[in-house]
Write an enzyme that holds these catalytic residues in place. Structure first.
Site, PDB file in Angstrom:
ATOM      1  N   CYS A   1      76.782  70.300  23.778  1.00 32.20           N
ATOM      2  CA  CYS A   1      76.156  71.375  23.311  1.00 32.20           C
ATOM      3  C   CYS A   1      77.238  72.558  24.698  1.00 32.20           C
ATOM      4  O   CYS A   1      77.459  72.690  25.526  1.00 32.20           O
ATOM      5  CB  CYS A   1      74.714  71.391  24.007  1.00 32.20           C
ATOM      6  SG  CYS A   1      73.655  73.119  24.322  1.00 32.20           S
ATOM      7  N   PRO A   2      77.434  72.829  23.735  1.00 32.50           N
ATOM      8  CA  PRO A   2      78.243  74.583  23.673  1.00 32.50           C
ATOM      9  C   PRO A   2      77.118  75.340  24.929  1.00 32.50           C
ATOM     10  O   PRO A   2      77.296  76.002  26.164  1.00 32.50           O
ATOM     11  CB  PRO A   2      79.109  75.490  22.972  1.00 32.50           C
ATOM     12  CG  PRO A   2      77.495  74.965  21.904  1.00 32.50           C
ATOM     13  CD  PRO A   2      77.374  73.803  21.839  1.00 32.50           C
TER      14      PRO A   2
END
Length: 347
Positions: free
Chosen positions: A184-185
């Site tokens: 998840c950025p």
């Protein structure tokens, strides 16, 4: 010394392998030499159980630094936005909330504090906690590796060490993650075995917070919205569907005209309402997807559930959520234990 062979085990295939051209290679797990057919590019060691892929080559990771910079930018932006919503919402809403009633203001202050602390705490645990690294095990030589110690282990050409069956290498983090769900950025981290629970709790608290912000921003906006003026004289002589359409159009234009006189607090409340509703939809979809994967015993990248009969899978599905959130025993078991101990005490 030959201690391993390919994964095929039928007698016909073994005879064919003896006739064909063989070549000698070394198992990366235990270091034993194995004789394999020339066509066998993937083989499993019969001693330690390690799987070797001769065709797999290491990929270049020149973009690792840019991925880390991207994650840090996303993480900083999310933190700034969260603090902006908290402090901006308090500045815009609470003068109106406390003007209604002091007890009403104290009640909402407690709710805001609980939701803010929970959201930021779970976000920090998901973002700054290690997602889960596979255990370090002995490998590389026959004396240190026992029979079946590396069963279904593969060799990670990025980390240059064994990778467990439930691990996956993340090219953004540059390391293997145990039970990896996805990278998840927005949290700048992978979602794996160590922080999956914190990530789900963050999604739940974020959805509740956005619902609360949208309701409170709409409630506060109604108290400070400038009065709108519209004329119904233009609707004379209009009947049927045209009357309903013109009436809605006149009210909407008057509403927009009154919005031009909104104060800074009013404009901020409008922005908070639109942003919270948008985030509420996106986070709810993501939360539903995550809970459905957990219910099925899966992650986004791999299947965590063991193979079993269909009846057993249906029974295990409901227990996956229970095990994930830490409720190992049903409430009835605690109640039954309480009754038993109480009876024994009475006697």
């Amino acid at each position: 010394m030959v201690m391993a062979s390919s994964s095929s085990s039928s007698p016909e295939e073994q005879c064919g392998a003896e006739v064909s051209d063989n070549y000698e290679t070394t198992c990366w797990g235990c270091g034993l030499r194995v004789m394999l057919p020339s066509c066998a590019s993937i083989f499993k060691c019969g001693w330690c159980g390690a799987i070797t892929d001769q065709n797999k080559k290491k990929r270049d990771e020149k973009c690792l630094g840019w991925r880390l910079l991207r994650d840090r930018c996303f993480l900083s932006a999310v933190l700034v936005f969260m603090f902006f919503v908290i402090f901006g919402g308090v500045w815009a809403m609470y003068p109106v909330v406390f003007s209604v009633s002091i007890l009403w203001g104290i009640f909402h202050s407690i709710i805001t504090t609980i939701l803010s602390i929970a959201t930021i705490s779970f976000f920090s645990l998901a973002a700054f906690r290690c997602a889960g690294i596979p255990p370090n095990i002995l490998w590389g030589s026959y004396p240190t590796v026992g029979k079946g110690d590396l069963e279904n282990y593969t060799f990670c050409h990025y980390c240059l060490k064994p990778k467990s069956p439930r691990a996956h290498h993340c090219r953004s983090c540059g390391k293997c993650i145990l039970d990896m769900d996805h990278h998840c950025p927005f949290i700048g981290n992978c979602v794996g075995a160590a922080n999956h629970y914190s990530f789900i709790c963050f999604l739940i608290s974020a959805v509740l917070s956005t619902i609360y912000v949208s309701i409170m921003s709409a409630y506060t906006s109604l108290h400070i919205w400038p009065p709108s003026s519209y004329s119904l004289s233009r609707l004379k002589g209009i009947t049927g569907r045209d009357l309903a359409w013109r009436l809605v159009n006149e009210i909407f234009i008057a509403f927009l005209r009154s919005a031009l006189f909104l104060s800074a607090r009013g404009l901020l409340l409008v922005y908070l309402f639109i942003a919270s509703v948008s985030l509420q939809i996106g986070l709810s979809v993501l939360l539903w997807q995550q809970l459905s994967f957990i219910y099925q015993g899966k992650t986004f990248l791999s299947n965590l559930s063991s193979q079993a009969d269909n009846d057993e899978e249906e029974k295990k599905d409901c227990q996956n959520l229970v095990r994930f959130f830490g409720f190992q025993h049903p409430v009835s078991r605690f109640l039954s234990n309480f009754r038993v101990t109480r009876k024994r005490h009475d006697t």
